[in-house]
Scaffold this active site. Structure first.
Site, PDB file in Angstrom:
ATOM      1  N   GLU A 120       1.844 -36.846  93.105  1.00 37.07           N
ATOM      2  CA  GLU A 120       2.147 -36.666  91.736  1.00 37.07           C
ATOM      3  C   GLU A 120       3.373 -35.820  91.504  1.00 37.07           C
ATOM      4  OE1 GLU A 120      -1.160 -35.084  89.834  1.00 37.07           O
ATOM      5  OE2 GLU A 120      -2.158 -37.224  89.458  1.00 37.07           O
ATOM      6  N   HIS A 236       2.800 -34.698  77.227  1.00 34.23           N
ATOM      7  CA  HIS A 236       2.819 -35.981  78.106  1.00 34.23           C
ATOM      8  C   HIS A 236       3.833 -36.888  77.146  1.00 34.23           C
ATOM      9  CE1 HIS A 236       1.704 -39.402  80.442  1.00 34.23           C
ATOM     10  NE2 HIS A 236       1.092 -38.460  81.247  1.00 34.23           N
ATOM     11  N   ARG A 282       8.810 -35.290  83.502  1.00 30.63           N
ATOM     12  CA  ARG A 282       8.016 -35.612  82.080  1.00 30.63           C
ATOM     13  C   ARG A 282       8.727 -34.797  81.005  1.00 30.63           C
ATOM     14  NH1 ARG A 282       1.461 -34.028  82.959  1.00 30.63           N
ATOM     15  NH2 ARG A 282       1.257 -35.870  84.289  1.00 30.63           N
ATOM     16  N   HIS A 343      -0.411 -32.109  75.612  1.00 29.27           N
ATOM     17  CA  HIS A 343      -1.569 -32.435  76.575  1.00 29.27           C
ATOM     18  C   HIS A 343      -2.028 -31.181  77.408  1.00 29.27           C
ATOM     19  CE1 HIS A 343      -2.907 -34.978  80.060  1.00 29.27           C
ATOM     20  NE2 HIS A 343      -2.148 -34.229  80.925  1.00 29.27           N
ATOM     21  N   ARG A 378       3.246 -26.036  83.761  1.00 29.50           N
ATOM     22  CA  ARG A 378       2.025 -26.737  84.733  1.00 29.50           C
ATOM     23  C   ARG A 378       2.461 -27.701  85.697  1.00 29.50           C
ATOM     24  NH1 ARG A 378      -2.829 -30.469  84.201  1.00 29.50           N
ATOM     25  NH2 ARG A 378      -1.169 -31.631  83.258  1.00 29.50           N
TER      26      ARG A 378
HETATM   27  C1  LIG Z   1      -6.383 -37.085  79.339  1.00 29.32           C
HETATM   28  C2  LIG Z   1      -6.272 -35.807  80.346  1.00 29.32           C
HETATM   29  C3  LIG Z   1      -6.154 -35.866  81.510  1.00 29.32           C
HETATM   30  C4  LIG Z   1      -5.815 -34.875  82.530  1.00 29.32           C
HETATM   31  N1  LIG Z   1      -5.660 -35.029  83.866  1.00 29.32           N
HETATM   32  C5  LIG Z   1      -5.921 -34.002  84.932  1.00 29.32           C
HETATM   33  C6  LIG Z   1      -5.591 -34.155  86.148  1.00 29.32           C
HETATM   34  O1  LIG Z   1      -5.820 -35.306  86.514  1.00 29.32           O
HETATM   35  N2  LIG Z   1      -5.797 -32.891  86.902  1.00 29.32           N
HETATM   36  C7  LIG Z   1      -5.857 -31.799  86.528  1.00 29.32           C
HETATM   37  O2  LIG Z   1      -5.958 -30.757  87.196  1.00 29.32           O
HETATM   38  N3  LIG Z   1      -5.862 -31.368  85.122  1.00 29.32           N
HETATM   39  C8  LIG Z   1      -5.900 -32.623  84.285  1.00 29.32           C
HETATM   40  N4  LIG Z   1      -6.108 -32.467  82.866  1.00 29.32           N
HETATM   41  C9  LIG Z   1      -6.153 -30.983  82.225  1.00 29.32           C
HETATM   42  C10 LIG Z   1      -7.607 -30.608  82.605  1.00 29.32           C
HETATM   43  O3  LIG Z   1      -8.454 -31.588  82.357  1.00 29.32           O
HETATM   44  C11 LIG Z   1      -8.014 -29.597  81.798  1.00 29.32           C
HETATM   45  O4  LIG Z   1      -6.874 -28.382  81.887  1.00 29.32           O
HETATM   46  C12 LIG Z   1      -9.550 -28.698  82.388  1.00 29.32           C
HETATM   47  O5  LIG Z   1     -10.331 -29.957  82.352  1.00 29.32           O
HETATM   48  C13 LIG Z   1     -10.031 -27.636  81.303  1.00 29.32           C
HETATM   49  O6  LIG Z   1     -11.234 -27.685  81.769  1.00 29.32           O
HETATM   50  P1  LIG Z   1     -11.936 -26.429  81.087  1.00 29.32           P
HETATM   51  O7  LIG Z   1     -13.254 -26.145  81.665  1.00 29.32           O
HETATM   52  O8  LIG Z   1     -11.033 -25.100  80.584  1.00 29.32           O
HETATM   53  O9  LIG Z   1     -12.212 -26.851  79.528  1.00 29.32           O
HETATM   54  P2  LIG Z   1     -12.593 -28.200  79.054  1.00 29.32           P
HETATM   55  O10 LIG Z   1     -12.928 -29.161  80.005  1.00 29.32           O
HETATM   56  O11 LIG Z   1     -11.761 -28.815  77.789  1.00 29.32           O
HETATM   57  O12 LIG Z   1     -13.994 -27.876  78.277  1.00 29.32           O
HETATM   58  C14 LIG Z   1     -14.282 -26.993  77.133  1.00 29.32           C
HETATM   59  C15 LIG Z   1     -15.501 -26.734  76.912  1.00 29.32           C
HETATM   60  O13 LIG Z   1     -15.826 -25.669  75.797  1.00 29.32           O
HETATM   61  C16 LIG Z   1     -16.301 -26.130  74.621  1.00 29.32           C
HETATM   62  N5  LIG Z   1     -16.079 -25.477  73.512  1.00 29.32           N
HETATM   63  C17 LIG Z   1     -14.921 -25.632  73.079  1.00 29.32           C
HETATM   64  N6  LIG Z   1     -14.766 -24.850  71.884  1.00 29.32           N
HETATM   65  C18 LIG Z   1     -15.891 -24.383  71.748  1.00 29.32           C
HETATM   66  C19 LIG Z   1     -16.745 -23.761  70.643  1.00 29.32           C
HETATM   67  N7  LIG Z   1     -16.108 -23.226  69.599  1.00 29.32           N
HETATM   68  N8  LIG Z   1     -18.016 -23.242  70.702  1.00 29.32           N
HETATM   69  C20 LIG Z   1     -18.673 -23.874  71.998  1.00 29.32           C
HETATM   70  N9  LIG Z   1     -18.147 -24.395  72.995  1.00 29.32           N
HETATM   71  C21 LIG Z   1     -16.795 -24.807  72.548  1.00 29.32           C
HETATM   72  C22 LIG Z   1     -16.222 -27.828  74.717  1.00 29.32           C
HETATM   73  O14 LIG Z   1     -17.285 -28.235  73.926  1.00 29.32           O
HETATM   74  C23 LIG Z   1     -16.231 -28.149  76.139  1.00 29.32           C
HETATM   75  O15 LIG Z   1     -17.682 -28.150  76.700  1.00 29.32           O
HETATM   76  C24 LIG Z   1      -6.156 -33.527  82.059  1.00 29.32           C
HETATM   77  C25 LIG Z   1      -6.381 -33.376  80.622  1.00 29.32           C
HETATM   78  C26 LIG Z   1      -6.431 -34.598  79.838  1.00 29.32           C
HETATM   79  C27 LIG Z   1      -6.819 -34.076  78.427  1.00 29.32           C
END
Ligand SMILES: Cc1cc2nc3c(=O)[nH]c(=O)nc-3n(C[C@H](O)[C@H](O)[C@H](O)COP(=O)(O)OP(=O)(O)OC[C@H]3O[C@@H](n4cnc5c(N)ncnc54)[C@H](O)[C@@H]3O)c2cc1C
Length: 533
Positions: A120, A236, A282, A343, A378
């Protein structure tokens, strides 16, 4: 007390970061609660497409992963944090496989099976472990399944954190809105962890799911934590522009296979911005699209791959083909309307290398945190790795700390005596829209001092209105999100105003160059300096 829960560890968020931490802690029979604002799959993790970066290829090295990450970060990565992260890549992937995640494999010439690695942007080697083009879904579903099986983990869907409860700079619990039962519950815990994801929903167009409203950043700020580097919002370049399909990403691979960006009159424009044309990085492509849209007052530009044979398109982009077709866009025949979209949030709650924040017994992991890994930009697929590595680091620290902690008692009850049900919910929906529009127009891909100033004026007005509304009416999920979004918007603007240069993802016409007169500086905001926030 009725409606009060007690756990050793309370984790806010059921994405990659929150569930990894829960599973690592539950090993030692610690009682863990995991909250999700909506369904357990609601976060960005579920939608991640590309994969997770880790060094597996014989020609690759940890040093190369380190150097690529430092290059992407434009002088602002914390080198020790980057080292620590890339060093734990392989074991993080091994752990996910133990949890049941099936990554895409390939056969070697000698008949052995090994992980298939994608390449990538920014990576100088094939280094991205993936499950076809839906890695996040595979990770998310496996972790949820393991957590559901674990007797020491309790999962709470539709539970939305309102605020942290602190005593003398020590976190002791949280007030939580149970949106299904429409009531506020009090959670007491020895340790609280924010794993609530990013803040991309502060913008009109975003690739993120609804949950990414920066709630963790706002509650941490209100409780007294510093935040850092929030000006570095990654956009993005190509998200489908359609009223019903705002969050659908059109992968970079379409440009990689010859897709051309065009204006409504059919003329190409990328060649005016970068000699690499559509294949420029990007941030350059996103800026070029933004420039054309703002200059011409366009709602979108178009990405055209229809000059390629239809079977080629259908074979290479089955998912994109189907998704667009569902919106009556046949990409073998017509260009795809696209806009750039928010993004990834590189900044967040400031943490150390064990995910500890400024408040005792409060941690932050995943996209909500600013560890120093990403610096000013990032690198693709480093974010899921960050979730895994820092959840593990936090679990190590928490396991050591827990035996010395006692369960907090007699937390102050949630007081609803002064509020009533709202009769003016239009205020919330109107302000939601207004905020996301001005953040897009004034604090988006290309900034100026004047635009940031205009945005801040609007934030000040909204803050007053929302505070007044919050003081008079019972909480709802939308109100809680809006109350947090306005704080996050303010923090993004303040960070952007402090940076008097263009670096990484922060680009301003007033200071278009890198400031080389001094070493690169992180932007750090301290709540004490903004008493009215
Ligand atoms: C379309 C897309 C494609 C991506 N592709 C990639 C990739 O290929 N590789 C990569 O490394 N990263 C990628 N990313 C980024 C990556 O997915 C995220 O940075 C990562 O998944 C974040 O994980 P997290 O556990 O921190 O948060 P999240 O997975 O966003 O989870 C957040 C959690 O917190 C909960 N929450 C939020 N607010 C509250 C609240 N007030 N009270 C209670 N619960 C709450 C939500 O319900 C959820 O359960 C991508 C992101 C997107 C959107």
């Amino acid at each position: 007390m009725k409606g009060e829960f007690s756990f050793d560890v309370l984790i806010i968020g059921s994405g990659g970061a929150g569930l990894t931490l829960a599973l690592k802690l539950a090993d030692v029979k610690t009682r863990v609660a995991v909250l999700s604002k909506f369904a357990l799959t609601a976060g960005s993790t579920y939608y991640a497409q590309g994969g997770i970066s880790a060094v597996f290829d014989a020609n690759d090295s940890l040093e190369s992963h380190l150097n690529d990450t430092l290059d992407s970060g434009a002088g602002l990565c914390n080198e020790e944090i980057v080292k620590l992260t890339v060093n734990h890549g392989k074991e993080s992937i091994d752990w996910l496989r133990e949890q049941g995640v099936m990554f895409t494999e390939e056969q070697t010439l000698s008949g052995e099976t090994k992980l298939h690695l994608n390449r990538e942007g920014g990576h100088s080697h094939r280094r991205v472990v993936h499950t076809a083009d839906a890695t996040g879904k595979a990770v998310s579903l496996s972790l949820i399944e393991r957590a559901q099986e674990n007797a020491h983990i309790e999962l709470f869907e539709n539970h939305n954190i309102i605020d942290l409860i602190t005593e003398n700079n020590r976190c002791v619990g949280a007030y939580v809105f149970n949106s299904q039962q429409q009531k506020v519950e009090t959670f007491a815990a020895k340790i609280i962890v924010l794993a609530s994801g990013g803040a991309s929903k502060a913008y009109l167009y975003s690739t993120n799911p609804q949950s990414s409203t920066g709630d963790g950043m706002a509650v941490a700020w209100r409780a007294g934590c510093r935040v850092s580097n929030l000006e570095f919002m990654q956009f993005h370049p190509t998200c489908l522009y359609h009223p019903a399909g705002h969050s659908f990403l059109i992968s970079e691979a379409v440009r990689g296979e010859g897709g051309r960006l065009i204006l409504p009159d059919g003329s190409a424009f990328m060649q005016h911005f970068d000699e690499r044309g559509e294949l420029a990085p990007r941030d350059i492509v996103a800026r070029a699209i933004d420039h054309e849209m703002k200059k011409r007052g366009l709602e979108c530009v178009y990405l055209d791959i229809s000059h390629k044979p239809a079977p080629f398109i259908r074979e290479h982009f089955p998912n994109i083909y189907q998704q667009c077709l569902a919106f009556d866009i046949d990409i073998t025949q017509q260009p795809i309307p696209v806009v750039p979209a928010a993004h990834y949030t590189c900044g967040g709650v400031l943490t150390d290398s064990f995910a500890r924040t400024d408040i005792e017994n409060l941690y932050a992991v995943g996209e909500v945190a600013c560890t120093g890994l990403h610096g000013a930009n990032r690198m693709a697929s480093n974010s899921l790795l960050e979730c895994l590595v820092f959840a593990t680091r936090a679990s190590e620290d928490i396991k050591q700390k827990l035996p010395q902690l006692t369960m907090p008692k007699n937390l102050p009850a949630w007081d609803e005596s002064q509020v009533s049900d709202s009769d003016e919910e239009v205020v919330v929906s109107h302000n939601w829209n207004e905020l996301r529009h001005f953040m897009w127009d004034y604090v988006g891909i290309v900034r100026t001092d004047k635009r940031l100033h205009r945005a801040m004026n609007r934030v000040e007005l909204l803050k007053k209105e929302i505070a007044e509304y919050y003081a008079h009416f019972r909480v709802t999920s939308d109100l809680l999100e809006l109350r947090n979004l306005v704080i996050v918007a303010e923090l993004i603007i303040r960070c952007a105003q402090q940076r008097k240069e263009s670096r990484g993802l922060h680009y301003t016409l007033d200071y278009p160059n890198l400031d080389t007169s001094q070493p690169a500086q992180n932007t750090v905001l301290t709540p004490d300096n903004f008493v009215n926030s």
